[in-house]
Design a protein around this motif. Structure first.
Motif, mmCIF file in Angstrom:
data_model
loop_
_atom_site.group_PDB
_atom_site.id
_atom_site.type_symbol
_atom_site.label_atom_id
_atom_site.label_comp_id
_atom_site.label_asym_id
_atom_site.label_seq_id
_atom_site.Cartn_x
_atom_site.Cartn_y
_atom_site.Cartn_z
ATOM 1 N N PRO A 1 -2.413 -55.555 -4.590
ATOM 2 C CA PRO A 1 -2.170 -56.486 -5.691
ATOM 3 C C PRO A 1 -3.026 -56.222 -6.920
ATOM 4 O O PRO A 1 -2.655 -56.582 -8.046
ATOM 5 C CB PRO A 1 -2.479 -57.863 -5.084
ATOM 6 N N ASN A 2 -4.194 -55.599 -6.708
ATOM 7 C CA ASN A 2 -5.086 -55.250 -7.810
ATOM 8 C C ASN A 2 -5.535 -53.794 -7.640
ATOM 9 O O ASN A 2 -5.298 -53.173 -6.604
ATOM 10 C CB ASN A 2 -6.312 -56.168 -7.816
ATOM 11 N N ALA B 1 1.631 -53.778 -9.756
ATOM 12 C CA ALA B 1 1.806 -55.163 -10.186
ATOM 13 C C ALA B 1 1.473 -55.368 -11.662
ATOM 14 O O ALA B 1 1.893 -56.354 -12.269
ATOM 15 C CB ALA B 1 0.948 -56.091 -9.334
ATOM 16 N N ASN C 1 3.833 -59.326 -9.433
ATOM 17 C CA ASN C 1 3.987 -59.772 -8.043
ATOM 18 C C ASN C 1 4.366 -58.668 -7.069
ATOM 19 O O ASN C 1 4.598 -58.947 -5.883
ATOM 20 C CB ASN C 1 4.996 -60.926 -7.930
ATOM 21 N N GLN D 1 3.670 -56.115 -4.382
ATOM 22 C CA GLN D 1 2.546 -55.969 -3.453
ATOM 23 C C GLN D 1 3.053 -55.545 -2.076
ATOM 24 O O GLN D 1 3.951 -56.170 -1.521
ATOM 25 C CB GLN D 1 1.794 -57.291 -3.320
#
Length: 320
Positions: A224-225, A237, A242, A244
């Motif tokens: 996600p990051n 993302a 969103n 992921q």
């Protein structure tokens, strides 16, 4: 009478408990087979070999790796489910066994009923990679190119996580890409290097080595990051909100394996994961260590089945 019944109950309990404890004390007394659901060189294989070597040191018997790729990791899981539940056949599994419930119509095993969780090991992700000479240098570039050439660009993957990453990418970005499945990530990388596919979904460990060597170019991670395991690589993302896909590793035995053996293996895994050399070795495979005990890991796997079902649904995949 009540005292008599208590004595009988104690004798019965001892008859059930003592053999299990004795078995665990003697375990292992011969080599242990450790099944790996993907090909040699995959991140799952690397984690299994690292962990297996340490378990061998701790428990005093060889942990023999047997690669059994195929059917998105389910062949090895099915083999484990049909093995004798004595602790001498284990599986280093991934999230593929949870995703498989939604990816296959007639799965030959039940991940909850037929497999005994021993320990979760940790998490990893995937990296979208292209060749250095490919014209798309970012995820956004790739999306633009794919939209200009619908049905022309292709992407390879070698497991349930990669398959879902590809399907989710196509669905959320509304792209027409050709899917190219492989028995493992190394084969997808080979074809990407050879120009047979345009992009490949590569596990973090292999992606890091390929990027450092300059052989392939990472253009996005499925975490996600951004992650320290892929320095400087943007999260997908950031371009597709969103997006992921996170994968995990864990050790399993067949259902009905004696609890004392399961606990002994869990303790050995926990001791292994606390060692600095094992932690650094797993970091090289792209794994963030996050252990869970058998009971907690079992609950986690139960929760993962609907989670991956939702991802499969969003991805637009249909069971085979």
């Amino acid at each position: 009478m009540q005292n008599f019944l208590r004595r009988i109950a104690a004798v019965v309990l001892a008859a059930v408990t003592l053999p299990s404890v004795s078995m665990a004390q003697d375990y292992p007394s011969r080599p242990v087979k450790l099944l790996v659901p993907f090909t040699a060189g995959s991140s799952t294989d690397q984690v299994a070999r690292l962990l297996g070597a340490e378990l061998q040191t701790q428990l005093g018997q060889p942990f023999v790796i047997e690669n059994k790729p195929g059917a998105q990791g389910t062949l090895a899981a099915d083999s484990l489910a049909k093995s004798t539940p004595d602790g001498y056949t284990l599986l280093l599994a991934t999230n593929s066994i949870a995703a498989a419930v939604s990816l296959f119509k007639n799965l030959p095993f039940d991940p909850i009923k037929d497999l005994q969780p021993i320990a979760r090991i940790g998490f990893t992700g995937f990296v979208a990679m292209t060749r250095p000479d490919f014209e798309a240098k970012t995820i956004k570039d790739f999306m633009t190119l794919a939209r200009a050439q619908p049905g022309t660009l292709s992407a390879g993957f070698g497991g349930g996580g990669g398959q879902v990453s590809q399907a989710l990418f196509k669905s959320m970005a509304k792209l027409d890409l050709v899917d190219v499945p492989y028995r493992g990530v190394p084969q997808a990388v080979t074809d990407l290097l050879g120009g047979s596919v345009s992009l490949a979904w590569v596990d973090l460990g292999n992606a890091k080595a390929l990027a450092q060597s300059g052989r392939l170019t990472p253009i996005g991670v499925t975490t996600p990051n951004r992650t320290d395991l892929a320095p400087g690589v943007p999260a997908i993302a950031e371009t597709i909100p969103n997006f992921q896909v996170i994968a995990w590793f864990g050790l399993f035995a067949p259902a009905r394996t004696p609890p004392a053996i399961v606990q002994k293996l869990y303790q050995a895994v926990t001791t292994s994961l606390a060692k600095p050399e094992i932690r650094s070795g797993l970091a090289l495979t792209g794994t963030d260590i996050a252990p869970l005990d058998p009971a907690a890991f079992g609950r986690f796997v139960q929760d993962e089945i609907p989670h991956w079902a939702e991802l499969v649904k969003i991805s637009g995949l249909h069971p085979d």
